[in-house]
Enzyme design. Structure first.
Site, PDB file in Angstrom:
ATOM      1  N   LYS A  10       0.819  -1.211   0.000  1.00 31.62           N
ATOM      2  CA  LYS A  10       0.000   0.000   0.000  1.00 31.62           C
ATOM      3  C   LYS A  10       0.856   1.266   0.000  1.00 31.62           C
ATOM      4  O   LYS A  10       2.070   1.229   0.303  1.00 31.62           O
ATOM      5  CB  LYS A  10      -0.945   0.011   1.215  1.00 31.62           C
ATOM      6  CG  LYS A  10      -0.204  -0.033   2.568  1.00 31.62           C
ATOM      7  CD  LYS A  10       0.126   1.303   3.155  1.00 31.62           C
ATOM      8  CE  LYS A  10       1.483   1.533   3.631  1.00 31.62           C
ATOM      9  NZ  LYS A  10       2.125   1.546   4.777  1.00 31.62           N
ATOM     10  N   GLY A 139      10.272  -3.577   4.912  1.00 34.89           N
ATOM     11  CA  GLY A 139      10.583  -2.501   5.864  1.00 34.89           C
ATOM     12  C   GLY A 139      10.907  -1.181   5.204  1.00 34.89           C
ATOM     13  O   GLY A 139      11.840  -0.494   5.605  1.00 34.89           O
ATOM     14  N   LEU A 142       6.028   0.504   2.455  1.00 36.47           N
ATOM     15  CA  LEU A 142       4.975   0.114   1.508  1.00 36.47           C
ATOM     16  C   LEU A 142       4.092  -1.012   2.071  1.00 36.47           C
ATOM     17  O   LEU A 142       3.464  -1.759   1.321  1.00 36.47           O
ATOM     18  CB  LEU A 142       5.585  -0.306   0.162  1.00 36.47           C
ATOM     19  CG  LEU A 142       6.388   0.780  -0.558  1.00 36.47           C
ATOM     20  CD1 LEU A 142       6.897   0.268  -1.916  1.00 36.47           C
ATOM     21  CD2 LEU A 142       5.559   2.058  -0.771  1.00 36.47           C
ATOM     22  N   SER A 144       4.909  -3.805   3.848  1.00 38.50           N
ATOM     23  CA  SER A 144       5.339  -5.200   3.684  1.00 38.50           C
ATOM     24  C   SER A 144       4.862  -6.059   4.851  1.00 38.50           C
ATOM     25  O   SER A 144       4.500  -7.226   4.664  1.00 38.50           O
ATOM     26  CB  SER A 144       6.862  -5.300   3.534  1.00 38.50           C
ATOM     27  OG  SER A 144       7.520  -5.052   4.757  1.00 38.50           O
ATOM     28  N   SER A 145       4.847  -5.494   6.061  1.00 41.12           N
ATOM     29  CA  SER A 145       4.432  -6.312   7.216  1.00 41.12           C
ATOM     30  C   SER A 145       2.960  -6.679   7.111  1.00 41.12           C
ATOM     31  O   SER A 145       2.563  -7.805   7.412  1.00 41.12           O
ATOM     32  CB  SER A 145       4.722  -5.594   8.538  1.00 41.12           C
ATOM     33  OG  SER A 145       4.000  -4.389   8.635  1.00 41.12           O
ATOM     34  N   GLU A 191       0.119  -8.081  12.816  1.00 41.47           N
ATOM     35  CA  GLU A 191       0.695  -6.734  12.760  1.00 41.47           C
ATOM     36  C   GLU A 191       1.045  -6.236  14.167  1.00 41.47           C
ATOM     37  O   GLU A 191       2.067  -5.569  14.359  1.00 41.47           O
ATOM     38  CB  GLU A 191      -0.301  -5.758  12.116  1.00 41.47           C
ATOM     39  CG  GLU A 191      -0.238  -5.679  10.597  1.00 41.47           C
ATOM     40  CD  GLU A 191       0.880  -4.750  10.107  1.00 41.47           C
ATOM     41  OE1 GLU A 191       2.054  -5.200  10.067  1.00 41.47           O
ATOM     42  OE2 GLU A 191       0.588  -3.598   9.761  1.00 41.47           O
ATOM     43  N   ASP A 202      -3.067  -0.461   7.448  1.00 44.06           N
ATOM     44  CA  ASP A 202      -2.275  -1.206   6.459  1.00 44.06           C
ATOM     45  C   ASP A 202      -2.890  -2.575   6.152  1.00 44.06           C
ATOM     46  O   ASP A 202      -3.039  -2.949   4.983  1.00 44.06           O
ATOM     47  CB  ASP A 202      -0.830  -1.408   6.953  1.00 44.06           C
ATOM     48  CG  ASP A 202      -0.035  -0.107   6.973  1.00 44.06           C
ATOM     49  OD1 ASP A 202      -0.626   0.940   6.636  1.00 44.06           O
ATOM     50  OD2 ASP A 202       1.162  -0.140   7.321  1.00 44.06           O
TER      51      ASP A 202
HETATM   52  N1  LIG Z   1       8.650 -10.826   2.737  1.00 46.81           N
HETATM   53  C1  LIG Z   1       8.945 -10.843   4.032  1.00 46.81           C
HETATM   54  N2  LIG Z   1       9.704 -11.834   4.550  1.00 46.81           N
HETATM   55  C2  LIG Z   1       9.989 -11.868   5.857  1.00 46.81           C
HETATM   56  N3  LIG Z   1       9.600 -10.928   6.762  1.00 46.81           N
HETATM   57  C3  LIG Z   1       8.833  -9.913   6.309  1.00 46.81           C
HETATM   58  C4  LIG Z   1       8.484  -9.810   4.928  1.00 46.81           C
HETATM   59  N4  LIG Z   1       7.742  -8.706   4.777  1.00 46.81           N
HETATM   60  C5  LIG Z   1       7.633  -8.133   6.002  1.00 46.81           C
HETATM   61  N5  LIG Z   1       8.281  -8.845   6.925  1.00 46.81           N
HETATM   62  C6  LIG Z   1       8.338  -8.528   8.376  1.00 46.81           C
HETATM   63  O1  LIG Z   1       7.872  -7.189   8.539  1.00 46.81           O
HETATM   64  C7  LIG Z   1       8.885  -6.340   9.096  1.00 46.81           C
HETATM   65  C8  LIG Z   1       8.863  -4.980   8.415  1.00 46.81           C
HETATM   66  O2  LIG Z   1       7.716  -4.311   8.846  1.00 46.81           O
HETATM   67  P1  LIG Z   1       7.634  -2.751   9.036  1.00 46.81           P
HETATM   68  O3  LIG Z   1       6.274  -2.468   9.488  1.00 46.81           O
HETATM   69  O4  LIG Z   1       8.766  -2.245   9.874  1.00 46.81           O
HETATM   70  O5  LIG Z   1       7.845  -2.167   7.547  1.00 46.81           O
HETATM   71  P2  LIG Z   1       6.786  -2.014   6.379  1.00 46.81           P
HETATM   72  O6  LIG Z   1       5.547  -2.717   6.737  1.00 46.81           O
HETATM   73  O7  LIG Z   1       7.457  -2.399   5.120  1.00 46.81           O
HETATM   74  O8  LIG Z   1       6.521  -0.434   6.339  1.00 46.81           O
HETATM   75  P3  LIG Z   1       5.248   0.414   6.871  1.00 46.81           P
HETATM   76  O9  LIG Z   1       4.743  -0.285   8.100  1.00 46.81           O
HETATM   77  O10 LIG Z   1       5.807   1.766   7.177  1.00 46.81           O
HETATM   78  O11 LIG Z   1       4.308   0.409   5.729  1.00 46.81           O
HETATM   79  C9  LIG Z   1      10.190  -7.076   8.860  1.00 46.81           C
HETATM   80  O12 LIG Z   1      11.120  -6.765   9.900  1.00 46.81           O
HETATM   81  C10 LIG Z   1       9.747  -8.553   8.923  1.00 46.81           C
HETATM   82  O13 LIG Z   1       9.657  -8.975  10.265  1.00 46.81           O
HETATM   83  C1  LIG Z   2       2.946   4.824  10.681  1.00 45.93           C
HETATM   84  C2  LIG Z   2       1.624   4.141  10.409  1.00 45.93           C
HETATM   85  O1  LIG Z   2       0.590   5.103  10.567  1.00 45.93           O
HETATM   86  C3  LIG Z   2       1.505   3.636   8.996  1.00 45.93           C
HETATM   87  C4  LIG Z   2       2.546   2.654   8.586  1.00 45.93           C
HETATM   88  O2  LIG Z   2       2.283   2.266   7.249  1.00 45.93           O
HETATM   89  C5  LIG Z   2       1.447   3.023  11.418  1.00 45.93           C
HETATM   90  C6  LIG Z   2       0.023   2.480  11.486  1.00 45.93           C
HETATM   91  O3  LIG Z   2      -0.935   3.160  11.085  1.00 45.93           O
HETATM   92  O4  LIG Z   2      -0.122   1.377  12.001  1.00 45.93           O
HETATM   93 MG   LIG Z   3       4.443  -2.290   8.498  1.00 45.64          MG
END
Ligand SMILES: Nc1ncnc2c1ncn2[C@@H]1O[C@H](COP(=O)(O)OP(=O)(O)OP(=O)(O)O)[C@@H](O)[C@H]1O
Ligand SMILES: C[C@@](O)(CCO)CC(=O)[O-]
Ligand SMILES: [Mg+2]
Length: 385
Positions: A10, A139, A142, A144-145, A191, A202
């Site tokens: 997203k 991380g 976008l 990913s979590s 999450e 997200d």
């Molecule tokens: N493809 C993947 N393989 C393994 N772990 C993953 C994968 N995608 C996400 N993760 C897990 O999610 C964590 C990253 O989540 P984080 O919320 O910090 O970043 P994000 O979701 O990419 O960004 P945001 O929450 O700002 O949108 C990683 O440390 C890992 O634990």
């Molecule tokens: C930073 C944040 O607002 C968005 C992360 O993509 C955290 C959340 O809403 O859970």
């Molecule tokens: Mg995340």
């Protein structure tokens, strides 16, 4: 039979961080996916194997050992999403530590805890081979979590008794509304393990797709009538959503009145965003006036995010570079590095975009576009294996 689920990443168009504190955000899915595949093994094959292709880590637990460590959890409860207690996180950490998790990648361990929690809660103690791979940078803002938790929950629920899908269907299929709600609730529990205090925006946009407005745990669908194009620039500066969210909360408790004004201003920006993208452009002039307004809103939102302490030198670098081309940008997701959005108005030429991408590339950043507002989580069944 192998079950495969895919869930999109997203972009947050407006309102990240504010949404954690009950203020409105607007988010859209993008057409980059995380894909989980699960193949159940025969009952006498005592192994759960997890292959995390993007981060190059494999795990293998015996079902007997998982049962031993998590015996206090009882039978699976796939129809009732439940939070993982702190005590259980400690048990999950024991299971992960036994696999000698590399010290340099320890920040990724929470994703493995989330896997073990969702797996044992939804499917119980069944042997299986599980693989995940993603088109999303891990991380980088976008989502990913969320895509990880949504696609995992979807694949697990498809194998559970709580969801009745037509397994003979070929290709990708979607969940009905009630099933998607269940996927979303479980993903939110995952999450929580990764983020600490997620708002739920997200996982909701990853589950349901399209453009959504999100406030205090409630999602509203937004019918976007604007052809939105964004350049996404990954600064490649690593960051951790959990830590950034905690820093904003700490700033809010130090300066409650000032932060309340900042958060209210962000909410007004999110509301205006959703009004503008829902309006029908009567002609090109109207469309470019609206694009200009969105650009201004992005600049204002970015300024407020800076005041919340979640910008970064790399993000400021992208802002200044795109400003040279008279283009507006803002960080997306948790900030602190990660990805930046630059609005590409309809009138802009391909040459200008190429030049901007090249200049951003000279700093080591990577820019790309993605389809905005596609489908949410989907599932498919493969009977050949
Ligand atoms: N493809 C993947 N393989 C393994 N772990 C993953 C994968 N995608 C996400 N993760 C897990 O999610 C964590 C990253 O989540 P984080 O919320 O910090 O970043 P994000 O979701 O990419 O960004 P945001 O929450 O700002 O949108 C990683 O440390 C890992 O634990
Ligand atoms: C930073 C944040 O607002 C968005 C992360 O993509 C955290 C959340 O809403 O859970
Ligand atoms: Mg995340």
């Amino acid at each position: 039979m192998e079950v495969t689920a895919r869930a999109p990443g997203k972009i947050i168009l407006a309102g990240e961080h504010a949404v954690v504190h009950g203020y409105t955000a607007v988010a859209s899915s993008i057409d980059l996916y995380t894909v989980f595949s699960i193949r159940l093994r025969s009952e006498d094959d005592d192994t759960v194997k997890l292959m995390l292709n993007d981060i190059g880590l494999d795990f293998s637990w015996s079902v007997r050992r998982i049962k031993e460590v998590l015996s206090h959890l009882g039978s699976p409860f796939s129809s009732t999403p439940t939070s993982c207690s702190l005590e259980t996180i400690k048990s999950l950490a024991t299971l992960v530590d036994e696999q000698s998790f590399p010290e340099t990648k320890i920040g990724l361990a929470s994703g493995v805890y989330a896997f073990l929690w969702l797996y044992t809660s939804i499917l119980g103690f069944k042997p299986a081979t599980v693989t995940v791979s993603s088109e999303l940078p891990v991380g980088a803002g976008l989502g990913s979590s969320a895509a990880y938790c949504v696609s995992l929950s979807a694949a697990l629920l498809a194998l559970s008794d709580s969801v009745k899908l037509d397994v003979s269907q070929k290709g990708w299929s979607t969940f009905n509304e009630t099933e998607a709600e269940l996927v979303n609730k479980w993903a939110f529990e995952g999450e929580k393990i990764i983020h600490g205090r997620p708002s739920g925006v997200d996982n909701s946009v990853s589950t349901f797709g399209n453009v959504i407005k999100f406030k205090s745990g409630v999602m509203t669908r937004v019918n976007s009538n604007m052809p939105l194009r964004m350049l996404i620039t990954n600064t490649k500066v690593g960051r951790d959503t959990k830590a950034l969210v905690a820093n904003v909360s700490a700033r809010k408790s130090r300066h409650p009145d000032a932060m309340c004004s900042v958060l209210n201003a962000i909410e007004a920006i999110s509301d205006e965003w959703s009004t503008i993208i829902q309006s029908h452009a009567v002609d090109d002039l109207y469309l470019s006036a609206n694009e200009e307004k969105l650009g201004e809103l992005m600049e204002m939102n970015q300024g407020l995010l800076l005041s919340m302490g979640v910008s970064h030198a790399s993000i400021e670098n992208v802002l200044q570079t795109s400003m040279k081309y008279k283009l507006a940008s803002k960080l997306t997701g948790a900030g602190g590095g990660g990805c930046v959005l630059t609005l590409l108005p309809t009138h802009i030429s391909g040459e200008v975009i190429d030049k901007l991408v090249e200049e951003l590339g000279s700093f080591g950043f990577q820019s790309f576009t993605a389809g905005i507002g596609g489908k949410g989580v989907q599932i498919s069944f493969d009977h050949s294996s």
